[in-house]
Design a protein around this motif. Structure first.
Motif, PDB file in Angstrom:
ATOM      1  N   SER A 105     -69.496 -20.358 -23.309  1.00  0.00           N
ATOM      2  CA  SER A 105     -69.869 -19.353 -22.421  1.00  0.00           C
ATOM      3  C   SER A 105     -68.787 -18.603 -21.958  1.00  0.00           C
ATOM      4  O   SER A 105     -67.795 -19.111 -21.885  1.00  0.00           O
ATOM      5  CB  SER A 105     -70.674 -19.966 -21.196  1.00  0.00           C
ATOM      6  OG  SER A 105     -70.027 -20.835 -20.252  1.00  0.00           O
ATOM      7  N   SER A 106     -69.333 -17.295 -21.914  1.00  0.00           N
ATOM      8  CA  SER A 106     -68.351 -16.324 -21.624  1.00  0.00           C
ATOM      9  C   SER A 106     -68.142 -16.048 -19.985  1.00  0.00           C
ATOM     10  O   SER A 106     -69.123 -15.741 -19.613  1.00  0.00           O
ATOM     11  CB  SER A 106     -68.609 -14.960 -22.366  1.00  0.00           C
ATOM     12  OG  SER A 106     -67.782 -13.821 -21.762  1.00  0.00           O
ATOM     13  N   PRO A 107     -66.912 -16.126 -19.537  1.00  0.00           N
ATOM     14  CA  PRO A 107     -66.735 -15.955 -18.177  1.00  0.00           C
ATOM     15  C   PRO A 107     -66.322 -14.294 -18.072  1.00  0.00           C
ATOM     16  O   PRO A 107     -65.727 -13.989 -16.992  1.00  0.00           O
ATOM     17  CB  PRO A 107     -65.520 -16.793 -17.697  1.00  0.00           C
ATOM     18  CG  PRO A 107     -64.884 -16.955 -18.964  1.00  0.00           C
ATOM     19  CD  PRO A 107     -65.841 -16.811 -20.117  1.00  0.00           C
ATOM     20  N   ALA A 108     -66.496 -13.732 -18.834  1.00  0.00           N
ATOM     21  CA  ALA A 108     -65.825 -12.176 -19.168  1.00  0.00           C
ATOM     22  C   ALA A 108     -66.126 -11.271 -17.862  1.00  0.00           C
ATOM     23  O   ALA A 108     -65.386 -10.705 -17.231  1.00  0.00           O
ATOM     24  CB  ALA A 108     -66.845 -11.460 -20.069  1.00  0.00           C
ATOM     25  N   ALA A 109     -67.319 -11.442 -17.169  1.00  0.00           N
ATOM     26  CA  ALA A 109     -67.586 -10.676 -16.009  1.00  0.00           C
ATOM     27  C   ALA A 109     -66.805 -10.861 -14.990  1.00  0.00           C
ATOM     28  O   ALA A 109     -66.076  -9.889 -14.212  1.00  0.00           O
ATOM     29  CB  ALA A 109     -68.992 -10.631 -15.725  1.00  0.00           C
ATOM     30  N   SER A 110     -66.668 -12.184 -14.663  1.00  0.00           N
ATOM     31  CA  SER A 110     -65.597 -12.760 -13.412  1.00  0.00           C
ATOM     32  C   SER A 110     -64.265 -12.392 -13.618  1.00  0.00           C
ATOM     33  O   SER A 110     -63.511 -12.112 -12.837  1.00  0.00           O
ATOM     34  CB  SER A 110     -65.944 -13.942 -12.909  1.00  0.00           C
ATOM     35  OG  SER A 110     -65.681 -15.032 -14.180  1.00  0.00           O
ATOM     36  N   VAL A 111     -63.748 -12.479 -15.107  1.00  0.00           N
ATOM     37  CA  VAL A 111     -62.564 -12.248 -15.279  1.00  0.00           C
ATOM     38  C   VAL A 111     -62.092 -11.029 -15.267  1.00  0.00           C
ATOM     39  O   VAL A 111     -60.968 -10.328 -14.617  1.00  0.00           O
ATOM     40  CB  VAL A 111     -62.113 -13.000 -16.616  1.00  0.00           C
ATOM     41  CG1 VAL A 111     -60.532 -12.653 -16.935  1.00  0.00           C
ATOM     42  CG2 VAL A 111     -62.328 -14.473 -16.564  1.00  0.00           C
ATOM     43  N   PHE A 112     -62.933  -9.984 -15.796  1.00  0.00           N
ATOM     44  CA  PHE A 112     -62.637  -8.589 -15.894  1.00  0.00           C
ATOM     45  C   PHE A 112     -62.717  -8.080 -14.376  1.00  0.00           C
ATOM     46  O   PHE A 112     -62.107  -7.202 -13.935  1.00  0.00           O
ATOM     47  CB  PHE A 112     -63.770  -7.726 -16.658  1.00  0.00           C
ATOM     48  CG  PHE A 112     -63.209  -6.468 -17.069  1.00  0.00           C
ATOM     49  CD1 PHE A 112     -62.025  -6.442 -17.686  1.00  0.00           C
ATOM     50  CD2 PHE A 112     -63.738  -5.429 -16.464  1.00  0.00           C
ATOM     51  CE1 PHE A 112     -61.674  -5.012 -18.001  1.00  0.00           C
ATOM     52  CE2 PHE A 112     -63.497  -4.211 -16.806  1.00  0.00           C
ATOM     53  CZ  PHE A 112     -62.254  -3.930 -17.720  1.00  0.00           C
ATOM     54  N   ALA A 113     -63.642  -8.810 -13.457  1.00  0.00           N
ATOM     55  CA  ALA A 113     -63.709  -8.017 -12.118  1.00  0.00           C
ATOM     56  C   ALA A 113     -62.459  -8.582 -11.308  1.00  0.00           C
ATOM     57  O   ALA A 113     -61.825  -7.603 -10.617  1.00  0.00           O
ATOM     58  CB  ALA A 113     -64.760  -8.810 -11.211  1.00  0.00           C
ATOM     59  N   ARG A 114     -61.873  -9.620 -11.558  1.00  0.00           N
ATOM     60  CA  ARG A 114     -60.697 -10.013 -10.969  1.00  0.00           C
ATOM     61  C   ARG A 114     -59.518  -9.181 -11.207  1.00  0.00           C
ATOM     62  O   ARG A 114     -58.546  -8.689 -10.928  1.00  0.00           O
ATOM     63  CB  ARG A 114     -60.006 -11.508 -11.248  1.00  0.00           C
ATOM     64  CG  ARG A 114     -60.947 -12.448 -10.526  1.00  0.00           C
ATOM     65  CD  ARG A 114     -60.638 -14.040 -10.626  1.00  0.00           C
ATOM     66  NE  ARG A 114     -61.233 -14.935 -10.376  1.00  0.00           N
ATOM     67  CZ  ARG A 114     -61.457 -15.983 -10.659  1.00  0.00           C
ATOM     68  NH1 ARG A 114     -60.731 -16.533 -11.789  1.00  0.00           N
ATOM     69  NH2 ARG A 114     -62.096 -16.754 -10.254  1.00  0.00           N
ATOM     70  N   PHE A 115     -59.280  -8.553 -12.746  1.00  0.00           N
ATOM     71  CA  PHE A 115     -58.621  -7.871 -13.323  1.00  0.00           C
ATOM     72  C   PHE A 115     -58.479  -6.521 -12.823  1.00  0.00           C
ATOM     73  O   PHE A 115     -57.659  -5.687 -12.145  1.00  0.00           O
ATOM     74  CB  PHE A 115     -58.783  -7.719 -14.903  1.00  0.00           C
ATOM     75  CG  PHE A 115     -57.794  -6.610 -15.675  1.00  0.00           C
ATOM     76  CD1 PHE A 115     -56.462  -6.651 -15.541  1.00  0.00           C
ATOM     77  CD2 PHE A 115     -58.366  -5.687 -16.309  1.00  0.00           C
ATOM     78  CE1 PHE A 115     -55.493  -5.721 -16.043  1.00  0.00           C
ATOM     79  CE2 PHE A 115     -57.876  -4.538 -16.774  1.00  0.00           C
ATOM     80  CZ  PHE A 115     -56.265  -4.673 -16.844  1.00  0.00           C
ATOM     81  N   LEU A 116     -59.678  -6.224 -12.364  1.00  0.00           N
ATOM     82  CA  LEU A 116     -59.941  -4.800 -11.887  1.00  0.00           C
ATOM     83  C   LEU A 116     -59.474  -4.750 -10.367  1.00  0.00           C
ATOM     84  O   LEU A 116     -59.007  -3.858  -9.969  1.00  0.00           O
ATOM     85  CB  LEU A 116     -61.458  -4.234 -12.046  1.00  0.00           C
ATOM     86  CG  LEU A 116     -61.911  -3.966 -13.452  1.00  0.00           C
ATOM     87  CD1 LEU A 116     -63.612  -3.520 -13.463  1.00  0.00           C
ATOM     88  CD2 LEU A 116     -61.128  -2.732 -13.767  1.00  0.00           C
ATOM     89  N   ASN A 117     -59.881  -5.854  -9.787  1.00  0.00           N
ATOM     90  CA  ASN A 117     -59.568  -5.924  -8.488  1.00  0.00           C
ATOM     91  C   ASN A 117     -57.741  -5.941  -8.264  1.00  0.00           C
ATOM     92  O   ASN A 117     -57.407  -5.063  -7.356  1.00  0.00           O
ATOM     93  CB  ASN A 117     -59.996  -7.280  -7.852  1.00  0.00           C
ATOM     94  CG  ASN A 117     -61.386  -7.167  -7.321  1.00  0.00           C
ATOM     95  OD1 ASN A 117     -61.878  -6.049  -7.201  1.00  0.00           O
ATOM     96  ND2 ASN A 117     -61.866  -8.429  -7.169  1.00  0.00           N
ATOM     97  N   HIS A 118     -57.108  -6.603  -9.016  1.00  0.00           N
ATOM     98  CA  HIS A 118     -55.817  -6.484  -9.362  1.00  0.00           C
ATOM     99  C   HIS A 118     -55.257  -5.084  -9.500  1.00  0.00           C
ATOM    100  O   HIS A 118     -54.288  -4.563  -8.519  1.00  0.00           O
ATOM    101  CB  HIS A 118     -54.990  -7.301 -10.318  1.00  0.00           C
ATOM    102  CG  HIS A 118     -54.999  -8.871  -9.711  1.00  0.00           C
ATOM    103  ND1 HIS A 118     -54.073  -9.403  -9.143  1.00  0.00           N
ATOM    104  CD2 HIS A 118     -56.113  -9.834  -9.760  1.00  0.00           C
ATOM    105  CE1 HIS A 118     -54.508 -10.867  -8.795  1.00  0.00           C
ATOM    106  NE2 HIS A 118     -55.524 -10.962  -9.184  1.00  0.00           N
TER     107      HIS A 118
END
Length: 167
Positions: A128-141
């Motif tokens: 399963s892809s955790p893409a949304a949560s990982v990308f959101a963390r990246f954008l927060n940084h």
């Protein structure tokens, strides 16, 4: 009591080696995965969100708008290999191996050894892809890069390490 224990900052583990952020601007060991954001080699406007699960080595790789990676058919694509390589640079081979639960005999495993052992241990399969949560963390940084330098505290960054924190 050391001064850093009396502050609201956290100690930071320095990178194992300096990283170049152009290819893999974001990599982390979190949520039971080595995960991060990998730049596309062909389109400057596209990034891939890639992850490898600890223990099972299930992987996910898709663009930031949830299109599956064309190279991840039954095995690790170049984005996943780049993620492993940057994980080794950022955290060191031994830490990546411990986190992902890769059984190696080498004290200082490199990227090639980690990939080889993972492929031999279990055939890689898509998870399963955790893409949304990982990308959101990246954008927060990335948001924090837009702040002007200031000495006043930022309430939402009370946990973030400062230059004065002892490593």
């Amino acid at each position: 009591m050391p001064a850093w224990e009396e502050s609201s900052t956290a100690r930071v583990v320095p990178p194992a080696r300096p990283r170049k952020l152009a290819k893999v601007p974001f990599v982390q060991l979190a949520d039971g995965r080595l995960q991060g954001v990998v730049s596309s080699g062909s389109d400057i406007g596209r990034v891939y969100v890639s992850s490898i699960a600890a223990g099972t080595f299930e992987f996910a790789c898709s663009t930031n708008n949830n299109r599956p990676c064309g190279g991840a058919h039954g095995g690790y694509c170049k984005h996943l290999h780049a993620l492993i390589a940057e994980g080794v640079v950022q955290f060191g081979g031994p830490r990546v191996v411990r986190y992902l639960r890769v059984d190696t005999d080498t004290a200082e495993p490199d990227t090639a050894e980690i990939g080889r052992v993972m492929a031999a241990a279990r055939p890689a399969k898509a998870g399963s892809s955790p893409a949304a949560s990982v990308f959101a963390r990246f954008l927060n940084h990335l948001e924090y890069l837009e702040f002007d330098a200031a000495t006043e505290p930022l309430p939402d960054m009370h946990w973030f390490p400062t230059a004065g924190a002892v490593a």
